[in-house]
Design a protein around this motif. Structure first.
Motif, PDB file in Angstrom:
ATOM      1  N   LYS A 109      59.396  44.079  18.247  1.00 56.48           N
ATOM      2  CA  LYS A 109      60.094  44.691  19.387  1.00 56.48           C
ATOM      3  C   LYS A 109      61.202  43.780  19.912  1.00 56.48           C
ATOM      4  CE  LYS A 109      56.957  43.372  23.155  1.00 56.48           C
ATOM      5  NZ  LYS A 109      56.012  43.884  24.154  1.00 56.48           N
ATOM      6  N   TYR A 110      61.029  42.473  19.761  1.00 55.77           N
ATOM      7  CA  TYR A 110      62.062  41.529  20.186  1.00 55.77           C
ATOM      8  C   TYR A 110      63.244  41.536  19.212  1.00 55.77           C
ATOM      9  CZ  TYR A 110      58.237  39.977  23.116  1.00 55.77           C
ATOM     10  OH  TYR A 110      57.201  39.945  24.014  1.00 55.77           O
ATOM     11  N   ILE A 111      62.929  41.617  17.931  1.00 55.45           N
ATOM     12  CA  ILE A 111      63.987  41.667  16.921  1.00 55.45           C
ATOM     13  C   ILE A 111      64.753  42.982  17.030  1.00 55.45           C
ATOM     14  CG2 ILE A 111      64.496  41.559  14.444  1.00 55.45           C
ATOM     15  CD1 ILE A 111      63.459  38.903  15.911  1.00 55.45           C
ATOM     16  N   ALA A 112      64.046  44.067  17.331  1.00 57.56           N
ATOM     17  CA  ALA A 112      64.724  45.359  17.548  1.00 57.56           C
ATOM     18  C   ALA A 112      65.715  45.243  18.703  1.00 57.56           C
ATOM     19  CB  ALA A 112      63.697  46.456  17.815  1.00 57.56           C
ATOM     20  N   GLU A 113      65.328  44.529  19.745  1.00 54.22           N
ATOM     21  CA  GLU A 113      66.228  44.333  20.885  1.00 54.22           C
ATOM     22  C   GLU A 113      67.473  43.546  20.466  1.00 54.22           C
ATOM     23  OE1 GLU A 113      67.406  45.084  24.704  1.00 54.22           O
ATOM     24  OE2 GLU A 113      65.658  45.880  23.662  1.00 54.22           O
ATOM     25  N   CYS A 114      67.285  42.539  19.637  1.00 55.77           N
ATOM     26  CA  CYS A 114      68.421  41.767  19.130  1.00 55.77           C
ATOM     27  C   CYS A 114      69.328  42.658  18.283  1.00 55.77           C
ATOM     28  CB  CYS A 114      67.912  40.569  18.328  1.00 55.77           C
ATOM     29  SG  CYS A 114      69.234  39.515  17.692  1.00 55.77           S
ATOM     30  N   GLN A 115      68.758  43.519  17.466  1.00 60.52           N
ATOM     31  CA  GLN A 115      69.572  44.416  16.641  1.00 60.52           C
ATOM     32  C   GLN A 115      70.397  45.361  17.513  1.00 60.52           C
ATOM     33  OE1 GLN A 115      69.730  44.167  13.027  1.00 60.52           O
ATOM     34  NE2 GLN A 115      68.835  42.268  13.753  1.00 60.52           N
ATOM     35  N   ARG A 116      69.846  45.800  18.640  1.00 57.96           N
ATOM     36  CA  ARG A 116      70.612  46.633  19.575  1.00 57.96           C
ATOM     37  C   ARG A 116      71.823  45.866  20.111  1.00 57.96           C
ATOM     38  NH1 ARG A 116      65.309  47.556  21.595  1.00 57.96           N
ATOM     39  NH2 ARG A 116      64.492  49.496  20.751  1.00 57.96           N
ATOM     40  N   VAL A 117      71.611  44.597  20.407  1.00 58.27           N
ATOM     41  CA  VAL A 117      72.706  43.739  20.886  1.00 58.27           C
ATOM     42  C   VAL A 117      73.793  43.625  19.822  1.00 58.27           C
ATOM     43  CG1 VAL A 117      73.297  41.338  21.453  1.00 58.27           C
ATOM     44  CG2 VAL A 117      71.295  42.425  22.503  1.00 58.27           C
ATOM     45  N   LEU A 118      73.381  43.381  18.566  1.00 54.30           N
ATOM     46  CA  LEU A 118      74.359  43.226  17.491  1.00 54.30           C
ATOM     47  C   LEU A 118      75.154  44.504  17.264  1.00 54.30           C
ATOM     48  CD1 LEU A 118      72.244  41.146  14.958  1.00 54.30           C
ATOM     49  CD2 LEU A 118      74.002  40.321  16.541  1.00 54.30           C
ATOM     50  N   GLU A 119      74.502  45.636  17.422  1.00 57.15           N
ATOM     51  CA  GLU A 119      75.188  46.923  17.251  1.00 57.15           C
ATOM     52  C   GLU A 119      76.360  47.039  18.226  1.00 57.15           C
ATOM     53  OE1 GLU A 119      76.192  50.448  15.640  1.00 57.15           O
ATOM     54  OE2 GLU A 119      74.572  49.195  14.876  1.00 57.15           O
ATOM     55  N   LYS A 120      76.154  46.544  19.441  1.00 66.20           N
ATOM     56  CA  LYS A 120      77.189  46.627  20.478  1.00 66.20           C
ATOM     57  C   LYS A 120      78.219  45.500  20.376  1.00 66.20           C
ATOM     58  CE  LYS A 120      73.959  48.728  23.713  1.00 66.20           C
ATOM     59  NZ  LYS A 120      73.154  48.492  24.917  1.00 66.20           N
ATOM     60  N   ALA A 121      77.903  44.443  19.635  1.00 72.45           N
ATOM     61  CA  ALA A 121      78.739  43.233  19.630  1.00 72.45           C
ATOM     62  C   ALA A 121      80.023  43.372  18.820  1.00 72.45           C
ATOM     63  CB  ALA A 121      77.932  42.047  19.107  1.00 72.45           C
ATOM     64  N   GLY A 122      80.085  44.346  17.935  1.00 77.81           N
ATOM     65  CA  GLY A 122      81.287  44.519  17.137  1.00 77.81           C
ATOM     66  C   GLY A 122      81.407  43.555  15.970  1.00 77.81           C
ATOM     67  N   VAL A 123      80.293  42.953  15.553  1.00 80.00           N
ATOM     68  CA  VAL A 123      80.278  42.072  14.382  1.00 80.00           C
ATOM     69  C   VAL A 123      79.617  42.832  13.231  1.00 80.00           C
ATOM     70  CG1 VAL A 123      80.246  39.923  15.693  1.00 80.00           C
ATOM     71  CG2 VAL A 123      78.090  41.034  15.112  1.00 80.00           C
ATOM     72  N   HIS A 124      79.843  42.368  12.028  1.00 76.92           N
ATOM     73  CA  HIS A 124      79.165  42.948  10.871  1.00 76.92           C
ATOM     74  C   HIS A 124      77.825  42.241  10.740  1.00 76.92           C
ATOM     75  CE1 HIS A 124      82.759  45.051   9.504  1.00 76.92           C
ATOM     76  NE2 HIS A 124      83.413  43.988   9.918  1.00 76.92           N
ATOM     77  N   TYR A 125      76.756  43.003  10.524  1.00 81.04           N
ATOM     78  CA  TYR A 125      75.441  42.386  10.414  1.00 81.04           C
ATOM     79  C   TYR A 125      74.546  43.211   9.501  1.00 81.04           C
ATOM     80  CZ  TYR A 125      73.684  46.008  13.498  1.00 81.04           C
ATOM     81  OH  TYR A 125      73.336  47.225  14.024  1.00 81.04           O
ATOM     82  N   LYS A 126      73.533  42.527   8.973  1.00 78.09           N
ATOM     83  CA  LYS A 126      72.537  43.197   8.149  1.00 78.09           C
ATOM     84  C   LYS A 126      71.221  42.437   8.284  1.00 78.09           C
ATOM     85  CE  LYS A 126      71.540  45.012   3.604  1.00 78.09           C
ATOM     86  NZ  LYS A 126      72.030  45.241   2.252  1.00 78.09           N
ATOM     87  N   MET A 127      70.230  43.124   8.809  1.00 78.35           N
ATOM     88  CA  MET A 127      68.923  42.520   8.975  1.00 78.35           C
ATOM     89  C   MET A 127      68.224  42.443   7.619  1.00 78.35           C
ATOM     90  SD  MET A 127      65.760  43.813  11.408  1.00 78.35           S
ATOM     91  CE  MET A 127      65.836  45.455  10.714  1.00 78.35           C
TER      92      MET A 127
END
Length: 113
Positions: free
Chosen positions: A24-42
């Motif tokens: 649930k904490y990592i999911a919260e971080c992924q929500r942050v990354l979605e809004k951050a405008g960076v490219h990411y892949k868990m």
């Protein structure tokens, strides 16, 4: 000099949460990354992230803040970061480009065998 383009891998670890799962904490971080405008892949043990150095660092900072806000009293993060100035990296292609080059080498070896 303009902001360096950073290709990073980070593993955020919530601590002191009293439960075996950190999902649930990592999911919260992924929500942050979605809004951050960076490219990411868990992936299974972290997240690849890339973009301008300042945006990558801000996104990791914001993940820490969000995970603390979710109730984790401590957060530790391991980070590996690469930059290069010898050639241009197309946004979003830093990590994928590295993987593709290795896959291409393996595919060439298979066709020779």
């Amino acid at each position: 000099m303009s902001d360096l383009y950073a290709v990073a891998d980070f593993c955020l670890i919530p601590m002191g949460i009293g439960e075996p799962s950190v999902a649930k904490y990592i999911a919260e971080c992924q929500r942050v990354l979605e809004k951050a405008g960076v490219h990411y892949k868990m992936h299974g043990y972290g997240t690849n992230i890339e973009g301008p150095w300042s945006a990558v660092m801000q996104a990791i900072h914001d993940c820490h803040a969000a995970v603390h806000a979710k109730g984790a009293p401590r957060v530790a993060t391991d980070i590996r970061i690469g930059t290069r100035t010898d050639r241009e990296i197309a946004p979003g292609q830093g990590n994928e480009g590295k993987v593709k080059r290795v896959e291409d080498i393996l595919a060439q070896e298979e066709t020779k065998a």
